[in-house]
Motif scaffolding. Structure first.
Motif, PDB file in Angstrom:
ATOM      1  N   SER A  73      31.199  24.690   4.469  1.00 41.44           N
ATOM      2  CA  SER A  73      30.387  25.508   3.558  1.00 41.44           C
ATOM      3  C   SER A  73      31.253  26.281   2.575  1.00 41.44           C
ATOM      4  CB  SER A  73      29.513  26.486   4.357  1.00 41.44           C
ATOM      5  OG  SER A  73      28.620  25.800   5.188  1.00 41.44           O
ATOM      6  N   VAL A  74      32.303  26.919   3.077  1.00 40.50           N
ATOM      7  CA  VAL A  74      33.158  27.698   2.177  1.00 40.50           C
ATOM      8  C   VAL A  74      33.930  26.777   1.243  1.00 40.50           C
ATOM      9  CG1 VAL A  74      35.224  27.847   3.644  1.00 40.50           C
ATOM     10  CG2 VAL A  74      34.712  29.686   2.066  1.00 40.50           C
ATOM     11  N   HIS A  87      29.043  33.160  14.060  1.00 39.60           N
ATOM     12  CA  HIS A  87      28.729  34.518  13.613  1.00 39.60           C
ATOM     13  C   HIS A  87      29.720  34.976  12.537  1.00 39.60           C
ATOM     14  CE1 HIS A  87      27.037  38.541  14.027  1.00 39.60           C
ATOM     15  NE2 HIS A  87      28.262  39.030  14.164  1.00 39.60           N
ATOM     16  N   ARG A  88      30.991  34.745  12.785  1.00 42.51           N
ATOM     17  CA  ARG A  88      32.010  35.153  11.808  1.00 42.51           C
ATOM     18  C   ARG A  88      31.882  34.361  10.510  1.00 42.51           C
ATOM     19  NH1 ARG A  88      37.314  35.988  15.812  1.00 42.51           N
ATOM     20  NH2 ARG A  88      36.687  38.062  16.563  1.00 42.51           N
ATOM     21  N   GLU A  89      31.524  33.095  10.620  1.00 47.70           N
ATOM     22  CA  GLU A  89      31.323  32.315   9.393  1.00 47.70           C
ATOM     23  C   GLU A  89      30.188  32.901   8.567  1.00 47.70           C
ATOM     24  OE1 GLU A  89      30.216  27.777   7.892  1.00 47.70           O
ATOM     25  OE2 GLU A  89      29.407  28.582   9.763  1.00 47.70           O
ATOM     26  N   HIS A  90      29.093  33.312   9.202  1.00 50.66           N
ATOM     27  CA  HIS A  90      27.948  33.875   8.481  1.00 50.66           C
ATOM     28  C   HIS A  90      28.335  35.169   7.763  1.00 50.66           C
ATOM     29  CE1 HIS A  90      24.883  31.666  11.297  1.00 50.66           C
ATOM     30  NE2 HIS A  90      25.451  30.866  10.424  1.00 50.66           N
ATOM     31  N   VAL A  91      29.050  36.050   8.472  1.00 48.63           N
ATOM     32  CA  VAL A  91      29.476  37.309   7.855  1.00 48.63           C
ATOM     33  C   VAL A  91      30.412  37.031   6.686  1.00 48.63           C
ATOM     34  CG1 VAL A  91      30.739  39.467   8.222  1.00 48.63           C
ATOM     35  CG2 VAL A  91      29.203  38.615  10.000  1.00 48.63           C
ATOM     36  N   PHE A  92      31.383  36.157   6.914  1.00 51.16           N
ATOM     37  CA  PHE A  92      32.351  35.842   5.870  1.00 51.16           C
ATOM     38  C   PHE A  92      31.685  35.221   4.647  1.00 51.16           C
ATOM     39  CE2 PHE A  92      34.869  32.362   3.978  1.00 51.16           C
ATOM     40  CZ  PHE A  92      35.766  33.143   3.262  1.00 51.16           C
ATOM     41  N   MET A  93      30.776  34.275   4.857  1.00 49.48           N
ATOM     42  CA  MET A  93      30.148  33.593   3.724  1.00 49.48           C
ATOM     43  C   MET A  93      29.367  34.566   2.852  1.00 49.48           C
ATOM     44  SD  MET A  93      30.901  30.458   3.218  1.00 49.48           S
ATOM     45  CE  MET A  93      29.583  30.089   2.056  1.00 49.48           C
ATOM     46  N   TYR A  94      28.712  35.531   3.471  1.00 44.94           N
ATOM     47  CA  TYR A  94      27.986  36.539   2.690  1.00 44.94           C
ATOM     48  C   TYR A  94      28.955  37.324   1.810  1.00 44.94           C
ATOM     49  CZ  TYR A  94      25.522  40.834   1.549  1.00 44.94           C
ATOM     50  OH  TYR A  94      24.984  41.895   0.867  1.00 44.94           O
ATOM     51  N   ILE A 114      38.671  46.280  -3.339  1.00 43.82           N
ATOM     52  CA  ILE A 114      39.055  44.877  -3.500  1.00 43.82           C
ATOM     53  C   ILE A 114      39.198  44.105  -2.202  1.00 43.82           C
ATOM     54  CG2 ILE A 114      40.198  45.288  -5.715  1.00 43.82           C
ATOM     55  CD1 ILE A 114      42.469  44.587  -2.889  1.00 43.82           C
ATOM     56  N   VAL A 115      39.200  44.772  -1.047  1.00 44.37           N
ATOM     57  CA  VAL A 115      39.502  44.093   0.209  1.00 44.37           C
ATOM     58  C   VAL A 115      38.296  44.062   1.138  1.00 44.37           C
ATOM     59  CG1 VAL A 115      40.944  44.096   2.283  1.00 44.37           C
ATOM     60  CG2 VAL A 115      41.931  44.766   0.091  1.00 44.37           C
ATOM     61  N   PHE A 116      38.027  42.867   1.681  1.00 42.26           N
ATOM     62  CA  PHE A 116      37.121  42.765   2.829  1.00 42.26           C
ATOM     63  C   PHE A 116      37.930  42.212   3.983  1.00 42.26           C
ATOM     64  CE2 PHE A 116      34.593  39.991   5.605  1.00 42.26           C
ATOM     65  CZ  PHE A 116      33.861  40.996   6.241  1.00 42.26           C
ATOM     66  N   HIS A 117      37.980  42.973   5.078  1.00 40.50           N
ATOM     67  CA  HIS A 117      38.640  42.512   6.292  1.00 40.50           C
ATOM     68  C   HIS A 117      37.609  42.413   7.402  1.00 40.50           C
ATOM     69  CE1 HIS A 117      41.354  41.970   9.607  1.00 40.50           C
ATOM     70  NE2 HIS A 117      40.933  43.085  10.176  1.00 40.50           N
ATOM     71  N   LEU A 118      37.485  41.229   7.989  1.00 44.83           N
ATOM     72  CA  LEU A 118      36.554  41.024   9.090  1.00 44.83           C
ATOM     73  C   LEU A 118      37.204  41.546  10.373  1.00 44.83           C
ATOM     74  CD1 LEU A 118      34.274  38.014   9.715  1.00 44.83           C
ATOM     75  CD2 LEU A 118      35.619  38.929  11.601  1.00 44.83           C
TER      76      LEU A 118
END
Length: 276
Positions: free
Chosen positions: A106-107, A80-87, A57-61
């Motif tokens: 975007s988010v 870069h972090r926005e791209h990873v997070f948005m995916y 259940i968890v995604f941690h960047l």
């Protein structure tokens, strides 16, 4: 070999994960040095009480990994972090997403009624001092935003960089901090600060580090979880002088370097609340 590869069970679909709980999905925008690690641990624990494992259940960047990968790709770190997070956000298979990723336009477009956007901020002077003493004294300070500068020199460098402030960068929605062709420096900064204030007002919960119990209670009420934040992690350098204990010339530098963050903070918690 190929038959085994193509016969593997696919990842859970959006409907499979969504159907396993009627809980809200939480996106925690973690501003550095604002108690976020303790919040992340508390939210993971709250989901476990609902028989949902952290693995599912968890995604941690991870901040170190994302910094390394952005450097290798020669890409702006926030972008870069926005791209990873948005995916990860668009996969719809996580109940909790956390990390040092910025809020973006975007988010905002992708948010659904089942998503809770939450964040935690603190007195800008306290946050700035905490950031300095952490970066100055942490074990790996040379590897990740470390500094050997004195507090005075570090603050002066921050002022000279025309940095619009951490809260501006995290919440203005313009991850690239692009400016209009005809914008002056003053218009650019004012516009981004105004945008950050406007965006924070759309968040479901904006908490203050000085009232963790109140923040936990509000998140619990809106999410359907039972959130309890036990403690804040300790800085590698404890007992340093707080804002009012610093020399007057350091206080003046802090006020200059935190000018825009103070405006954003006080738009949420009231005029005069910073440095009180």
């Amino acid at each position: 070999m190929l038959s085994r590869l193509f016969s593997q069970k696919p990842e859970e679909s959006e409907s499979e994960v969504s159907g396993s709980s009627d809980l809200k999905r939480i996106v925690f925008f973690h501003v550095p040095k604002c108690g976020g690690s303790s919040v992340r641990d508390a939210l993971k624990s709250a989901y476990r009480k609902k028989n949902l494992t952290a693995r599912n259940i968890v995604f941690h960047l991870d901040s170190h990994t994302s910094k390394s990968s952005s450097d290798l790709m020669d890409e702006n770190l926030a972008v870069h972090r926005e791209h990873v997070f948005m995916y990860k956000f668009m996969l719809r298979r996580y109940f909790l997403l956390t990390g040092h990723f910025p809020y973006s336009d975007s988010v905002a477009k992708a948010k659904t009624k089942n998503d809770l956007f939450i964040t935690l901020i603190r007195d800008p002077f306290d946050r700035k001092l905490s950031q300095y003493y952490y970066n100055r004294h942490k074990a790996d300070h040379q590897a990740h935003f470390g500094t050997d500068l004195s507090l005075e020199d570090w603050l002066q460098k921050s002022i000279e960089s025309t940095n619009p402030g951490s809260y501006t960068r995290y919440f203005c929605g313009n991850v690239r901090l692009e400016r209009g062709a005809d914008e002056t420096d003053g218009q650019f900064v004012k516009g981004r600060v105004d945008a950050a204030i406007k965006n924070l007002r759309t968040f479901d919960v904006v908490g203050n580090v000085s009232d963790m119990a109140g923040f936990a209670g509000e998140v619990s009420r809106k999410s359907g979880l039972s959130v309890s934040i036990d403690h804040l992690r300790r800085s590698p350098k404890s007992g340093y002088p707080k804002f009012r204990e610093q020399p007057k010339h350091i206080q003046a530098l802090l006020e200059a370097s935190c000018e825009h963050d103070v405006r954003i903070y006080e738009s949420v918690f009231g005029a005069g609340s910073a440095g009180a």
